[in-house]
Design an enzyme around this catalytic site. Structure first.
Site, PDB file in Angstrom:
ATOM      1  CD  GLU A   1      -2.733  -3.555   7.985  1.00  0.00           C
ATOM      2  OE1 GLU A   1      -1.575  -3.143   7.801  1.00  0.00           O
ATOM      3  OE2 GLU A   1      -3.462  -3.591   6.971  1.00  0.00           O
TER       4      GLU A   1
ATOM      5  CG  MET B   1      -1.890  -1.051   1.348  1.00  0.00           C
ATOM      6  SD  MET B   1      -2.875  -0.985   2.713  1.00  0.00           S
ATOM      7  CE  MET B   1      -3.405  -2.362   3.266  1.00  0.00           C
TER       8      MET B   1
END
Length: 381
Positions: free
Chosen positions: A243, A127
């Site tokens: 996460e 990301m």
């Protein structure tokens, strides 16, 4: 207070994990810490242990989606002081796995999941970019459709498993809308135009490889698109609670481990003719921390059950990450202080943990972003 999160199956798994770490991880940890990376064999051995059990049976896994097993792995890794080494397999199981289970087509599952289940395919998720961290709308790595391929250009940074990875779940821009213009592409390790930069030299977490990745006209088959084009942002936000809970689980486990080490140390360490644990200042400081950690553990355990029931909200996950990681920082600072000069020596696990822990308030969304998520939920307009 006794915990009631686990049953006998989890207890048996804990014993297996403890044995595994003692045999396969701890004897090699010093070398891996110096090398800045774990060998790929750790992933295949982790697979044999059952770390990737969430993969369905038809693809070589056990089909068990129960985050309590992930929690056991994090707790035992922290207890043994080898969290960074097990961070790679943990990332696959905790962070990458939902993308591979929930957004893949049957054809993609056939291609990728058997290798993930066996540990032969290491997975990373990319990301962060040099100019985009917590703000996903700032992502600039672009994928342009060209026939049956996407042509990808851009770069990523701070990517865990980036050196070892065979599959990189990559957030790319396929449209101009800040949020509705993001997609998820799985870029395979041997893709032409995909290069790995240096293994980054970090303050802590040394055994966990962290890489820069570059894409220069990398041609990625369109069949590697996860989910629908331009809807990647919503896939990311759907999986970020897991996460963040993973980070919270690891943080409270590390805080508990540090307290355990420190309580043993202050019992043995003498000053002015008595153990330093007998001084009121030491007892009161540890009393505060033990209380905070135990109360926090109760919240985290509840969050694990909420995740298993598919009820964990983004706000509750943000609370878990914010509080546990900030508490971890306070706990380790106090534990290093109570170790005195020895707490600053790398040979003591508390010193390594102190350096390793600092990133927990940054990755997965900074503490400032967690506060913003929680603050917005208060509807204070």
């Amino acid at each position: 207070m006794d915990r009631d999160l686990f049953d006998s199956d989890h207890d048996a798994f804990r014993e297996s994990v403890r044995t595994f770490i003692a045999k396969e991880v701890s004897p090699h940890y010093e070398k891996w810490d110096k090398d800045g990376i774990v060998p790929r064999e750790l992933f295949t051995k982790s697979a044999e242990l059952g770390v990737f059990m969430a993969v369905p049976e038809e693809y070589g896994g056990a089909g068990v989606k129960d985050f309590r097993y992930n929690t056991v792995l994090a707790e035992e890794s922290a207890r043994a002081g080898v969290g960074p080494a097990m961070g790679g397999p943990g990332l696959v199981a905790d962070v990458c796995m939902p993308y591979l289970l929930d957004f893949t087509t049957d054809e993609q599952k056939e291609r990728w999941l058997p290798g993930v289940a066996s540990g032969e395919k290491v997975v990373a998720i990319a990301m962060t970019e040099p100019g985009a961290g917590s703000d996903l709308s700032g992502i600039r790595t672009r994928a342009v459709r060209d026939g049956d391929d996407y042509v990808v250009n851009g770069s990523k940074v701070f990517i865990t498993n980036g050196i070892n990875a065979d599959l990189v779940i990559t957030v790319v821009r396929t449209g101009d809308d800040p949020h509705r213009g993001l997609s998820l592409l799985v870029i395979e390790g041997d893709t032409e135009g995909f290069t790995r930069g240096r293994n980054l030299d970090k303050i802590g977490m040394h055994a966990q490889d962290t890489a820069e990745l570059s894409f220069d006209d990398a041609r990625v088959p369109a069949k590697n698109l996860l989910g629908q084009e331009n809807l990647g942002f919503f896939g990311l936000t759907a999986n970020l609670p897991q996460e963040r809970l993973s980070i919270a689980v690891g943080a409270i486990a590390m805080a508990q481990a540090a307290l355990d080490w420190t309580q043993e140390y202050v019992k043995d360490r003498k000053a002015f003719g008595r153990s330093i644990g007998s001084f009121q200042a030491t007892r009161h400081r540890l009393a505060d921390l033990v209380t905070e950690v135990e109360i926090t553990q109760t919240y985290v355990d509840k969050a694990v059950l909420e995740l298993n029931a598919e009820r964990l909200s983004a706000v509750d996950a943000a609370k878990a990450k914010l509080w546990t990681t900030e508490l971890l920082g306070r706990t380790l600072d106090a534990c290093v202080q109570l170790h005195g000069g020895y707490g600053y020596m790398q040979e003591y696990p508390v010193a390594r943990a102190w350096a390793d822990a600092r990133i927990s308030r940054i990755y997965g969304g900074t503490s400032e972003i967690m506060r913003e998520i929680i603050g917005r939920s208060l509807d204070l307009k």
